[in-house]
Design a protein around this motif. Sequence first.
Motif, short mmCIF file in Angstrom:
data_model
loop_
_atom_site.label_atom_id
_atom_site.label_comp_id
_atom_site.label_asym_id
_atom_site.label_seq_id
_atom_site.Cartn_x
_atom_site.Cartn_y
_atom_site.Cartn_z
N ARG A 1 0.71 -1.38 -0.09
CA ARG A 1 -0.08 -0.26 -0.16
C ARG A 1 0.60 1.27 0.49
O ARG A 1 0.36 2.29 -0.05
CB ARG A 1 -0.66 -0.48 0.96
N GLY B 1 3.67 1.32 -3.39
CA GLY B 1 2.44 0.54 -4.81
C GLY B 1 3.48 -0.64 -5.51
O GLY B 1 3.00 -0.92 -6.66
N VAL C 1 -4.73 -4.32 -4.40
CA VAL C 1 -3.62 -3.96 -3.63
C VAL C 1 -3.08 -5.16 -4.36
O VAL C 1 -3.03 -6.21 -3.74
CB VAL C 1 -3.54 -4.27 -1.72
N THR D 1 -4.91 2.80 -6.36
CA THR D 1 -4.14 1.78 -6.40
C THR D 1 -4.88 1.97 -8.15
O THR D 1 -5.43 0.99 -8.89
CB THR D 1 -5.38 0.32 -5.86
#
Length: 611
Positions: free
Chosen positions: A60, A63, A91, A220
Amino acid sequence: MKLSDYVIDFLARQGVTHVFGMSGGAAVHLFDSADRHPGVQPVCSQHEQSAALSADGYARVTGRMGVAITTSGPGATNLLTGTCCSYFDSVPTLMITGQVATHRLKGDRAIRQMGFQETDVLSIFGTVTKHAAQLRDPRQIRRHLEEAWYWAFEGRPGSVLIDLPDDLQRAEIDPATLEGFTPPPAVPTAAGLAADLDALELLIGAARRPVLVLGGGLNTPRLGDALEALIDRLGFPVALTWAALDLMPADHPLRVGPFGVYAPRLGNYVVQNADLLVCLGTRLSQNVTGGLLATFARGARIVMVDVARGELDKFDGRGIVIHQKIQARLEDLVPAWLERRTSTPGPGPGPGPGLDRSDWHRRIAHWRTALPNDRPPPAGPDAGHVDAYDFVDRLSAVLPEGEPIFVDTGGNLTWTCNGLRVKRGQRLMSAWNNTPMGYALPAAIGAAFVPGMAQVTCIIGDGGLMICLSELATLVRHRLPVKVLVFNNHGHGIQKQTLETWLNGHYVGVDGPSGLAFPPIGLVARAIGLTVIDIAATGAIDAGLREVYATPGPVLCNVEIDPAQKLYPVVKFGSPLEDQLPVLDPDVIAREMIVPPVSRSTAAATGTPGV
């Protein structure tokens, strides 16, 4: 080259610096290879569930892919909760599970197990991963790794799994001869985007009360400056789901804050009175729409943007009408929309010809002061506890810009999301859709291992801490810069409130007298080796927080919260978003609403189930 060495080297070449897990008989080669690789550090969690959650937290904040490695059987199945968190929140994480040797796999035999600790992880994890595969030929390891990597990031990101039998982990391979993975032809999600934006602009031009709704999908991946520029260019009020709270600082003039079942009234009144909602990166879960779907934003045309067609179609016939469905990647749509708004002459952020939105902005400014905030006053000096909102408000002043903040679930999540004044660059993270108790601490540990990470804040309740209590030892073992703020209300506060609402307050399994067991948290933490700071009075909050954040290394702060403090305001099932507890007089609701309100008798009689 040993196959397990190849696996770890592949991870390192992709930028992975740490892998989280617990060693076991079917994973010893993977851990040996990780320990010997100069670019990868294995981190030993105290429980495999924590390993998956640490991988999630690592992913998280970076990335990049978060990786967990465990042995077969119980080691693998313990990854399930964390895998669900990553899958539901988009994720990218990779679960690598050891497995019994290939000659001990049961295959299609009508037996439960052939090998010791053999478990069919592909069947168990198949519905909560984007891709799950078992290696059966060592010459296919490159293809398996590349394919898993592709699916973890393609489209809507998520979790993937590779199951590696023990005998294949130690097999010798020639990397030069390995077969690679060829991705399928790219689906042009940006195709037709110009026409979609044309139609969207027509809706905007006719709207007097537009609202931009931002969701966690914009995290995300994060889109950075392009999203901020688009917000400013549009000039719409912005409502945020909890998963999107860190996309805008609290002092941004267009931010109206969160909305939903447990959200403050302001955001709910803005959404409920809009005539256009443009929703980016949110699936509009029941937590934000409420249970009565037909009453949600009932005076608005709703535009929804999502990369997954199923998310766009799921409300069909269920009470919410999506007037425009745009299937596109947000990383395609946001820059394209910004470019259009920047380069195309026309109304820009204003309305179409003859429309004036100043009344809308004035009404929102009125609601900021006219609607109650439903917060109790600070606790008295001799109360023996503090008010949760008072604590969060003072915490907001202490937390630095850029701080990653992981929050657990229940009351501590509600009070933090509704009360924290998010600063520019801060990240506010939780397992938004799976919401397991015990998430925040192992996730914060994962983030703390990111190279260059200065400090991480973990907010967790006493109930959640009991589930991951052993990970305090991980903090001490590595001297991680994690500040653990325990909201200690001596029970499961959100469940107590639920039982009061639906079962006349018959408590079962929600506090000490009704079945739970809580040790003295401060004594346990000190025994493990942590510095402990206690805050049990309003007058001690500021000094206590200063001490927490001035103390190097890991610190546990035990914050005594009133066991009777409620999570208000809240929508009881059977009510629309604008009608929350504590109840407002119907005349007040009628006066403040622009859209005609729903009578309480009508709502109770015509409620539709949530999705």
